[in-house]
Design an enzyme around this catalytic site. Structure first.
Site, PDB file in Angstrom:
ATOM      1  N   ARG A  66      -7.154  -0.614  -6.801  1.00  0.00           N
ATOM      2  CA  ARG A  66      -7.347   0.516  -5.873  1.00  0.00           C
ATOM      3  C   ARG A  66      -7.681   1.751  -6.699  1.00  0.00           C
ATOM      4  O   ARG A  66      -6.853   2.187  -7.499  1.00  0.00           O
ATOM      5  CB  ARG A  66      -6.094   0.799  -5.027  1.00  0.00           C
ATOM      6  CG  ARG A  66      -5.620  -0.301  -4.101  1.00  0.00           C
ATOM      7  CD  ARG A  66      -6.547  -0.591  -2.930  1.00  0.00           C
ATOM      8  NE  ARG A  66      -6.761   0.522  -2.033  1.00  0.00           N
ATOM      9  CZ  ARG A  66      -6.003   0.837  -0.995  1.00  0.00           C
ATOM     10  NH1 ARG A  66      -4.904   0.141  -0.747  1.00  0.00           N
ATOM     11  NH2 ARG A  66      -6.310   1.842  -0.202  1.00  0.00           N
TER      12      ARG A  66
ATOM     13  N   GLN B 179      -1.917   2.049  10.162  1.00  0.00           N
ATOM     14  CA  GLN B 179      -0.653   2.146   9.430  1.00  0.00           C
ATOM     15  C   GLN B 179       0.395   2.936  10.202  1.00  0.00           C
ATOM     16  O   GLN B 179       1.589   2.657  10.098  1.00  0.00           O
ATOM     17  CB  GLN B 179      -0.877   2.779   8.054  1.00  0.00           C
ATOM     18  CG  GLN B 179      -1.693   1.950   7.092  1.00  0.00           C
ATOM     19  CD  GLN B 179      -3.147   2.398   7.060  1.00  0.00           C
ATOM     20  OE1 GLN B 179      -3.709   2.763   8.096  1.00  0.00           O
ATOM     21  NE2 GLN B 179      -3.760   2.372   5.900  1.00  0.00           N
TER      22      GLN B 179
ATOM     23  N   ASP C   6      -2.292  10.552  -2.028  1.00  0.00           N
ATOM     24  CA  ASP C   6      -2.632   9.521  -3.003  1.00  0.00           C
ATOM     25  C   ASP C   6      -3.064  10.119  -4.330  1.00  0.00           C
ATOM     26  O   ASP C   6      -2.944   9.475  -5.364  1.00  0.00           O
ATOM     27  CB  ASP C   6      -3.737   8.626  -2.453  1.00  0.00           C
ATOM     28  CG  ASP C   6      -3.203   7.666  -1.410  1.00  0.00           C
ATOM     29  OD1 ASP C   6      -2.938   6.506  -1.761  1.00  0.00           O
ATOM     30  OD2 ASP C   6      -3.016   8.089  -0.251  1.00  0.00           O
TER      31      ASP C   6
ATOM     32  N   ARG D  25       0.864  -1.184   0.000  1.00  0.00           N
ATOM     33  CA  ARG D  25       0.000   0.000   0.000  1.00  0.00           C
ATOM     34  C   ARG D  25       0.894   1.224   0.000  1.00  0.00           C
ATOM     35  O   ARG D  25       2.113   1.133   0.178  1.00  0.00           O
ATOM     36  CB  ARG D  25      -1.011   0.005   1.152  1.00  0.00           C
ATOM     37  CG  ARG D  25      -0.683  -0.770   2.384  1.00  0.00           C
ATOM     38  CD  ARG D  25       0.391  -0.183   3.235  1.00  0.00           C
ATOM     39  NE  ARG D  25       0.230   1.236   3.453  1.00  0.00           N
ATOM     40  CZ  ARG D  25       1.219   2.076   3.619  1.00  0.00           C
ATOM     41  NH1 ARG D  25       2.472   1.640   3.577  1.00  0.00           N
ATOM     42  NH2 ARG D  25       1.030   3.345   3.837  1.00  0.00           N
ATOM     43  N   GLY D  26       0.260   2.369  -0.253  1.00  0.00           N
ATOM     44  CA  GLY D  26       1.006   3.588  -0.490  1.00  0.00           C
ATOM     45  C   GLY D  26       1.042   3.840  -1.991  1.00  0.00           C
ATOM     46  O   GLY D  26       1.435   2.960  -2.767  1.00  0.00           O
ATOM     47  N   ALA D  27       0.626   5.031  -2.403  1.00  0.00           N
ATOM     48  CA  ALA D  27       0.435   5.297  -3.832  1.00  0.00           C
ATOM     49  C   ALA D  27       1.672   4.983  -4.686  1.00  0.00           C
ATOM     50  O   ALA D  27       1.566   4.287  -5.704  1.00  0.00           O
ATOM     51  CB  ALA D  27      -0.025   6.742  -4.031  1.00  0.00           C
TER      52      ALA D  27
ATOM     53  N   ASN E 207      -5.724  12.069   0.704  1.00  0.00           N
ATOM     54  CA  ASN E 207      -4.769  11.261   1.462  1.00  0.00           C
ATOM     55  C   ASN E 207      -5.565  10.411   2.447  1.00  0.00           C
ATOM     56  O   ASN E 207      -6.801  10.483   2.505  1.00  0.00           O
ATOM     57  CB  ASN E 207      -3.754  12.154   2.182  1.00  0.00           C
ATOM     58  CG  ASN E 207      -2.568  11.379   2.730  1.00  0.00           C
ATOM     59  OD1 ASN E 207      -1.961  10.590   2.007  1.00  0.00           O
ATOM     60  ND2 ASN E 207      -2.242  11.581   3.994  1.00  0.00           N
ATOM     61  N   LYS E 208      -4.867   9.608   3.215  1.00  0.00           N
ATOM     62  CA  LYS E 208      -5.529   8.696   4.144  1.00  0.00           C
ATOM     63  C   LYS E 208      -6.535   9.431   5.024  1.00  0.00           C
ATOM     64  O   LYS E 208      -6.294  10.556   5.468  1.00  0.00           O
ATOM     65  CB  LYS E 208      -4.467   8.005   5.006  1.00  0.00           C
ATOM     66  CG  LYS E 208      -5.005   6.992   5.992  1.00  0.00           C
ATOM     67  CD  LYS E 208      -5.832   5.901   5.306  1.00  0.00           C
ATOM     68  CE  LYS E 208      -5.067   5.164   4.221  1.00  0.00           C
ATOM     69  NZ  LYS E 208      -5.918   4.171   3.509  1.00  0.00           N
TER      70      LYS E 208
END
Length: 352
Positions: free
Chosen positions: A94, A197, A238, A52-54, A248-249
Protein backbone atom coordinates in the site's frame (compact mmCIF):
# COMPACT_ATOMS: atom_id res chain seq x y z
CA UNK A 1 -16.69 3.95 33.14
CA UNK A 2 -14.05 1.28 32.56
CA UNK A 3 -12.24 1.73 29.24
CA UNK A 4 -12.72 -1.97 28.54
CA UNK A 5 -16.49 -1.41 28.39
CA UNK A 6 -16.07 0.45 25.11
CA UNK A 7 -12.89 -1.23 23.82
CA UNK A 8 -13.28 -4.92 23.05
CA UNK A 9 -12.08 -5.37 19.45
CA UNK A 10 -8.54 -6.48 18.46
CA UNK A 11 -7.98 -7.03 14.73
CA UNK A 12 -4.21 -7.74 14.77
CA UNK A 13 -3.02 -10.47 17.12
CA UNK A 14 0.44 -12.04 17.48
CA UNK A 15 0.38 -15.60 18.77
CA UNK A 16 4.12 -16.00 19.35
CA UNK A 17 4.74 -17.93 16.13
CA UNK A 18 2.18 -16.61 13.65
CA UNK A 19 -0.09 -13.64 12.95
CA UNK A 20 -3.87 -13.66 13.36
CA UNK A 21 -5.79 -11.06 11.36
CA UNK A 22 -9.49 -10.36 11.52
CA UNK A 23 -10.62 -10.51 7.88
CA UNK A 24 -12.28 -7.12 7.57
CA UNK A 25 -13.57 -7.88 4.09
CA UNK A 26 -16.18 -10.20 5.64
CA UNK A 27 -17.49 -7.87 8.34
CA UNK A 28 -20.16 -7.38 9.55
CA UNK A 29 -21.69 -10.63 8.27
CA UNK A 30 -18.87 -12.91 9.43
CA UNK A 31 -16.17 -12.66 12.07
CA UNK A 32 -13.28 -14.72 10.70
CA UNK A 33 -9.64 -14.66 11.79
CA UNK A 34 -6.94 -15.74 9.34
CA UNK A 35 -3.77 -17.43 10.60
CA UNK A 36 -0.86 -16.09 8.58
CA UNK A 37 2.56 -17.69 8.72
CA UNK A 38 4.75 -16.08 6.03
CA UNK A 39 5.69 -12.59 4.88
CA UNK A 40 4.25 -13.05 1.39
CA UNK A 41 0.83 -13.77 2.83
CA UNK A 42 1.16 -10.71 5.08
CA UNK A 43 1.83 -8.51 2.04
CA UNK A 44 -1.20 -9.99 0.28
CA UNK A 45 -3.37 -9.37 3.34
CA UNK A 46 -2.33 -5.72 3.38
CA UNK A 47 -2.82 -5.26 -0.36
CA UNK A 48 -6.18 -7.07 -0.43
CA UNK A 49 -7.50 -5.13 2.59
CA UNK A 50 -7.83 -8.05 4.97
CA UNK A 51 -6.15 -5.54 7.27
CA UNK A 52 -6.42 -1.78 6.66
CA UNK A 53 -5.87 1.48 8.46
CA UNK A 54 -2.44 3.08 8.49
CA UNK A 55 -1.35 2.11 12.04
CA UNK A 56 -2.61 -1.47 11.67
CA UNK A 57 -0.82 -1.79 8.34
CA UNK A 58 2.45 -0.73 9.96
CA UNK A 59 2.04 -3.14 12.87
CA UNK A 60 1.12 -5.98 10.52
CA UNK A 61 4.13 -5.29 8.29
CA UNK A 62 6.44 -5.37 11.32
CA UNK A 63 5.17 -8.84 12.22
CA UNK A 64 5.59 -9.78 8.55
CA UNK A 65 9.30 -9.05 8.89
CA UNK A 66 9.40 -11.31 11.95
CA UNK A 67 7.82 -14.15 9.96
CA UNK A 68 10.31 -13.58 7.13
CA UNK A 69 13.22 -13.80 9.59
CA UNK A 70 11.85 -16.97 11.20
CA UNK A 71 11.80 -18.63 7.77
CA UNK A 72 15.55 -18.10 7.29
CA UNK A 73 18.34 -20.31 8.67
CA UNK A 74 19.58 -19.30 12.11
CA UNK A 75 23.12 -18.99 10.75
CA UNK A 76 22.19 -16.54 7.98
CA UNK A 77 25.30 -14.44 7.37
CA UNK A 78 23.74 -11.26 5.95
CA UNK A 79 20.33 -10.69 7.51
CA UNK A 80 19.59 -7.31 5.85
CA UNK A 81 20.29 -8.70 2.37
CA UNK A 82 18.34 -11.88 3.03
CA UNK A 83 15.29 -10.00 4.29
CA UNK A 84 15.32 -7.18 1.72
CA UNK A 85 13.10 -8.95 -0.87
CA UNK A 86 10.38 -9.45 1.74
CA UNK A 87 10.85 -5.87 2.98
CA UNK A 88 10.32 -4.61 -0.57
CA UNK A 89 7.25 -6.80 -1.05
CA UNK A 90 5.72 -5.48 2.16
CA UNK A 91 6.56 -1.87 1.26
CA UNK A 92 4.83 -2.21 -2.12
CA UNK A 93 1.56 -3.47 -0.63
CA UNK A 94 0.00 0.00 0.00
CA UNK A 95 1.80 3.19 -1.12
CA UNK A 96 -0.04 5.95 0.76
CA UNK A 97 0.12 4.83 4.41
CA UNK A 98 3.41 6.23 5.69
CA UNK A 99 3.16 4.09 8.85
CA UNK A 100 4.04 1.10 6.66
CA UNK A 101 7.41 2.59 5.71
CA UNK A 102 7.97 3.92 9.23
CA UNK A 103 7.50 0.45 10.72
CA UNK A 104 9.79 -1.15 8.15
CA UNK A 105 12.42 1.50 8.90
CA UNK A 106 12.27 0.57 12.57
CA UNK A 107 12.73 -3.09 11.70
CA UNK A 108 15.72 -2.19 9.51
CA UNK A 109 17.16 -0.34 12.49
CA UNK A 110 17.10 -3.61 14.44
CA UNK A 111 18.97 -5.34 11.64
CA UNK A 112 21.58 -2.59 11.55
CA UNK A 113 22.13 -2.97 15.30
CA UNK A 114 23.46 -6.48 14.71
CA UNK A 115 21.60 -8.48 17.35
CA UNK A 116 22.85 -11.96 18.25
CA UNK A 117 19.39 -13.50 17.84
CA UNK A 118 17.91 -11.53 14.95
CA UNK A 119 14.43 -13.12 14.82
CA UNK A 120 13.99 -12.59 18.57
CA UNK A 121 15.15 -8.97 18.35
CA UNK A 122 12.77 -8.31 15.45
CA UNK A 123 9.88 -9.87 17.36
CA UNK A 124 10.63 -7.67 20.37
CA UNK A 125 10.59 -4.57 18.16
CA UNK A 126 7.32 -5.57 16.47
CA UNK A 127 5.70 -6.10 19.85
CA UNK A 128 7.02 -2.72 20.96
CA UNK A 129 5.53 -1.02 17.89
CA UNK A 130 2.20 -2.69 18.67
CA UNK A 131 2.22 -1.74 22.36
CA UNK A 132 3.30 1.83 21.63
CA UNK A 133 0.42 2.26 19.19
CA UNK A 134 -2.14 1.19 21.77
CA UNK A 135 -0.67 3.54 24.38
CA UNK A 136 -0.56 6.40 21.86
CA UNK A 137 -4.19 5.84 20.93
CA UNK A 138 -5.31 6.09 24.55
CA UNK A 139 -3.36 9.32 24.97
CA UNK A 140 -4.81 10.80 21.76
CA UNK A 141 -8.25 9.79 22.96
CA UNK A 142 -7.80 11.88 26.10
CA UNK A 143 -6.37 14.90 24.25
CA UNK A 144 -8.96 14.88 21.48
CA UNK A 145 -11.92 14.36 23.79
CA UNK A 146 -10.87 17.41 25.79
CA UNK A 147 -11.30 19.55 22.65
CA UNK A 148 -14.87 18.48 22.03
CA UNK A 149 -16.36 20.44 24.90
CA UNK A 150 -20.03 19.67 25.26
CA UNK A 151 -20.66 18.35 21.74
CA UNK A 152 -23.79 16.23 21.56
CA UNK A 153 -22.65 14.29 18.50
CA UNK A 154 -19.75 14.06 16.04
CA UNK A 155 -19.38 12.89 12.46
CA UNK A 156 -16.62 10.50 11.43
CA UNK A 157 -15.46 9.01 8.14
CA UNK A 158 -14.01 5.61 7.21
CA UNK A 159 -12.81 3.43 10.09
CA UNK A 160 -10.25 4.63 12.60
CA UNK A 161 -10.84 2.34 15.55
CA UNK A 162 -9.44 -0.90 16.87
CA UNK A 163 -9.88 -2.40 13.41
CA UNK A 164 -7.50 0.18 11.92
CA UNK A 165 -4.90 0.26 14.72
CA UNK A 166 -3.30 -1.83 17.42
CA UNK A 167 -6.36 -1.15 19.58
CA UNK A 168 -8.69 1.61 20.84
CA UNK A 169 -8.26 3.71 17.71
CA UNK A 170 -7.25 7.20 16.59
CA UNK A 171 -10.38 9.19 15.72
CA UNK A 172 -12.52 6.45 17.26
CA UNK A 173 -10.22 6.54 20.27
CA UNK A 174 -11.23 10.18 20.73
CA UNK A 175 -14.87 9.15 20.29
CA UNK A 176 -14.50 6.30 22.81
CA UNK A 177 -12.90 8.61 25.35
CA UNK A 178 -15.50 11.31 24.78
CA UNK A 179 -18.37 8.86 25.17
CA UNK A 180 -16.88 7.34 28.32
CA UNK A 181 -16.64 10.83 29.81
CA UNK A 182 -20.15 11.92 28.73
CA UNK A 183 -18.85 14.50 26.26
CA UNK A 184 -20.84 13.04 23.36
CA UNK A 185 -23.93 10.86 23.22
CA UNK A 186 -24.00 9.77 19.58
CA UNK A 187 -21.82 9.22 16.52
CA UNK A 188 -22.75 9.76 12.89
CA UNK A 189 -20.69 7.64 10.50
CA UNK A 190 -20.40 8.09 6.75
CA UNK A 191 -20.91 4.87 4.81
CA UNK A 192 -17.52 5.52 3.13
CA UNK A 193 -17.90 4.36 -0.43
CA UNK A 194 -16.84 2.27 -2.26
CA UNK A 195 -15.56 -0.19 0.39
CA UNK A 196 -18.15 0.92 2.99
CA UNK A 197 -15.69 0.96 5.88
CA UNK A 198 -18.02 3.24 7.80
CA UNK A 199 -21.03 1.02 7.25
CA UNK A 200 -19.37 -2.36 7.60
CA UNK A 201 -16.60 -1.58 10.09
CA UNK A 202 -17.16 1.59 12.13
CA UNK A 203 -20.82 0.87 12.75
CA UNK A 204 -19.99 -2.75 13.66
CA UNK A 205 -17.21 -1.71 16.01
CA UNK A 206 -19.31 0.92 17.81
CA UNK A 207 -22.25 -1.47 18.14
CA UNK A 208 -19.91 -4.07 19.65
CA UNK A 209 -18.82 -1.54 22.26
CA UNK A 210 -22.25 -0.08 23.05
CA UNK A 211 -21.76 3.38 21.52
CA UNK A 212 -24.85 4.75 19.69
CA UNK A 213 -24.17 5.21 15.97
CA UNK A 214 -26.26 6.36 13.00
CA UNK A 215 -25.10 5.76 9.44
CA UNK A 216 -25.38 8.52 6.84
CA UNK A 217 -24.71 8.49 3.11
CA UNK A 218 -21.84 10.77 2.10
CA UNK A 219 -24.35 13.00 0.34
CA UNK A 220 -26.24 13.57 3.60
CA UNK A 221 -23.29 15.14 5.45
CA UNK A 222 -24.08 18.69 4.32
CA UNK A 223 -27.66 18.50 5.56
CA UNK A 224 -26.49 16.96 8.83
CA UNK A 225 -24.22 19.95 9.39
CA UNK A 226 -26.79 22.49 8.24
CA UNK A 227 -29.27 21.19 10.81
CA UNK A 228 -26.67 21.62 13.56
CA UNK A 229 -26.59 17.95 14.48
CA UNK A 230 -22.79 17.86 14.82
CA UNK A 231 -20.22 20.42 15.93
CA UNK A 232 -17.09 18.42 15.08
CA UNK A 233 -15.90 16.14 12.30
CA UNK A 234 -13.30 13.70 13.69
CA UNK A 235 -11.19 11.71 11.22
CA UNK A 236 -7.92 9.81 11.02
CA UNK A 237 -5.04 10.09 8.57
CA UNK A 238 -2.87 7.91 6.38
CA UNK A 239 -0.15 10.52 5.89
CA UNK A 240 0.34 14.07 7.16
CA UNK A 241 2.76 16.29 5.24
CA UNK A 242 5.23 18.69 6.85
CA UNK A 243 2.84 21.64 6.52
CA UNK A 244 -0.17 19.78 7.99
CA UNK A 245 -1.85 18.81 4.70
CA UNK A 246 -3.48 15.45 5.41
CA UNK A 247 -4.20 12.43 3.22
CA UNK A 248 -7.09 10.31 4.39
CA UNK A 249 -9.81 8.12 2.92
CA UNK A 250 -11.47 9.58 -0.16
CA UNK A 251 -14.30 11.88 0.88
CA UNK A 252 -12.45 13.47 3.80
CA UNK A 253 -11.60 16.61 1.83
CA UNK A 254 -15.27 17.12 0.96
CA UNK A 255 -16.20 16.90 4.64
CA UNK A 256 -13.57 19.52 5.50
CA UNK A 257 -14.96 21.93 2.90
CA UNK A 258 -18.50 21.37 4.15
CA UNK A 259 -17.41 21.76 7.77
CA UNK A 260 -15.77 25.12 7.11
CA UNK A 261 -18.89 26.43 5.34
CA UNK A 262 -21.19 25.36 8.18
CA UNK A 263 -18.99 26.44 11.09
CA UNK A 264 -18.30 22.84 12.13
CA UNK A 265 -14.81 22.20 13.49
CA UNK A 266 -12.53 19.62 11.90
CA UNK A 267 -10.15 17.34 13.82
CA UNK A 268 -7.50 14.95 12.47
CA UNK A 269 -6.27 12.31 14.89
CA UNK A 270 -3.09 10.37 14.10
CA UNK A 271 0.13 9.24 15.79
CA UNK A 272 3.35 11.06 15.00
CA UNK A 273 4.41 8.02 12.94
CA UNK A 274 1.86 9.25 10.38
CA UNK A 275 3.62 12.61 10.01
CA UNK A 276 6.00 12.69 7.05
CA UNK A 277 8.33 15.67 7.45
CA UNK A 278 10.15 14.67 4.25
CA UNK A 279 7.04 15.51 2.21
CA UNK A 280 6.66 19.33 2.17
CA UNK A 281 2.94 19.45 1.37
CA UNK A 282 0.00 17.42 0.16
CA UNK A 283 1.03 17.64 -3.49
CA UNK A 284 3.87 15.24 -2.72
CA UNK A 285 1.72 12.53 -1.15
CA UNK A 286 1.24 9.53 -3.47
CA UNK A 287 -2.44 8.75 -3.90
CA UNK A 288 -3.26 5.10 -4.45
CA UNK A 289 -5.71 4.40 -7.27
CA UNK A 290 -7.56 1.14 -6.92
CA UNK A 291 -9.35 -1.02 -9.52
CA UNK A 292 -12.44 0.46 -11.24
CA UNK A 293 -14.36 -2.69 -10.34
CA UNK A 294 -14.60 -1.51 -6.73
CA UNK A 295 -16.80 1.38 -7.91
CA UNK A 296 -18.62 -0.45 -10.69
CA UNK A 297 -19.75 -3.29 -8.42
CA UNK A 298 -20.95 -3.80 -4.86
CA UNK A 299 -20.18 -7.00 -2.96
CA UNK A 300 -19.35 -8.62 -6.30
CA UNK A 301 -22.57 -7.55 -8.00
CA UNK A 302 -22.46 -5.04 -10.89
CA UNK A 303 -24.21 -1.75 -10.08
CA UNK A 304 -23.16 0.35 -13.08
CA UNK A 305 -24.18 0.37 -16.72
CA UNK A 306 -22.12 -1.92 -18.96
CA UNK A 307 -19.39 0.06 -20.63
CA UNK A 308 -19.08 2.70 -17.91
CA UNK A 309 -15.62 3.45 -16.58
CA UNK A 310 -14.64 4.55 -13.09
CA UNK A 311 -12.04 6.71 -11.37
CA UNK A 312 -11.20 5.22 -8.00
CA UNK A 313 -8.66 7.14 -5.89
CA UNK A 314 -8.47 5.58 -2.43
CA UNK A 315 -7.49 8.84 -0.70
CA UNK A 316 -7.69 12.60 -1.00
CA UNK A 317 -5.75 15.44 0.60
CA UNK A 318 -7.29 17.96 2.99
CA UNK A 319 -5.34 21.25 3.04
CA UNK A 320 -4.02 22.29 6.44
CA UNK A 321 -6.00 25.54 6.38
CA UNK A 322 -9.23 23.51 6.62
CA UNK A 323 -8.06 21.63 9.72
CA UNK A 324 -8.78 23.06 13.17
CA UNK A 325 -6.64 20.60 15.12
CA UNK A 326 -4.24 17.72 14.56
CA UNK A 327 -4.18 15.49 17.62
CA UNK A 328 -1.12 13.29 18.22
CA UNK A 329 0.17 11.35 21.20
CA UNK A 330 2.76 14.12 21.64
CA UNK A 331 0.27 16.94 21.77
CA UNK A 332 -2.29 18.97 19.83
CA UNK A 333 -1.46 21.27 16.92
CA UNK A 334 -4.24 23.81 16.40
CA UNK A 335 -4.55 25.54 13.01
CA UNK A 336 -1.54 23.57 11.70
CA UNK A 337 1.18 24.97 9.49
CA UNK A 338 4.78 24.00 8.79
CA UNK A 339 6.21 25.93 11.71
CA UNK A 340 3.88 24.31 14.21
CA UNK A 341 4.50 20.86 12.78
CA UNK A 342 8.25 21.41 12.98
CA UNK A 343 7.90 22.47 16.59
CA UNK A 344 5.94 19.32 17.43
CA UNK A 345 8.37 16.98 15.69
CA UNK A 346 11.39 18.87 17.00
CA UNK A 347 10.07 18.52 20.52
CA UNK A 348 9.62 14.81 19.95
CA UNK A 349 13.27 14.46 18.90
CA UNK A 350 14.41 16.39 21.98
CA UNK A 351 12.38 14.07 24.20
CA UNK A 352 13.41 10.90 22.44
Amino acid sequence: MNNATHDTVRAVQWSGNHLRLLDQRLLPAETVYLDIRDAGAVAEAIRDMVVRGAPAIGITAAYGVVLAARALPADTADWPAALEPDMQRLAAARPTAVNLFWALARMRGVLEAGATDVPAALEEEARRIHDEDLAANRRMGELGAALLGGSDAVLTHCNTGSLATGGYGTALGVIRSAFENNRISRVYADETRPWLQGSRLTAWELVQDGIPVDLVCEGAAASLMRQGRVSWVVVGADRIAANGDTANKIGTYALAVLARHHGVRFMVVAPTSTIDMDTPDGAGIPIEERPPAEVLSLAGHPVAADGAGAWNPAFDVTPADLIDAIVTERGVVERPDRGKMETLMGRMKDEG
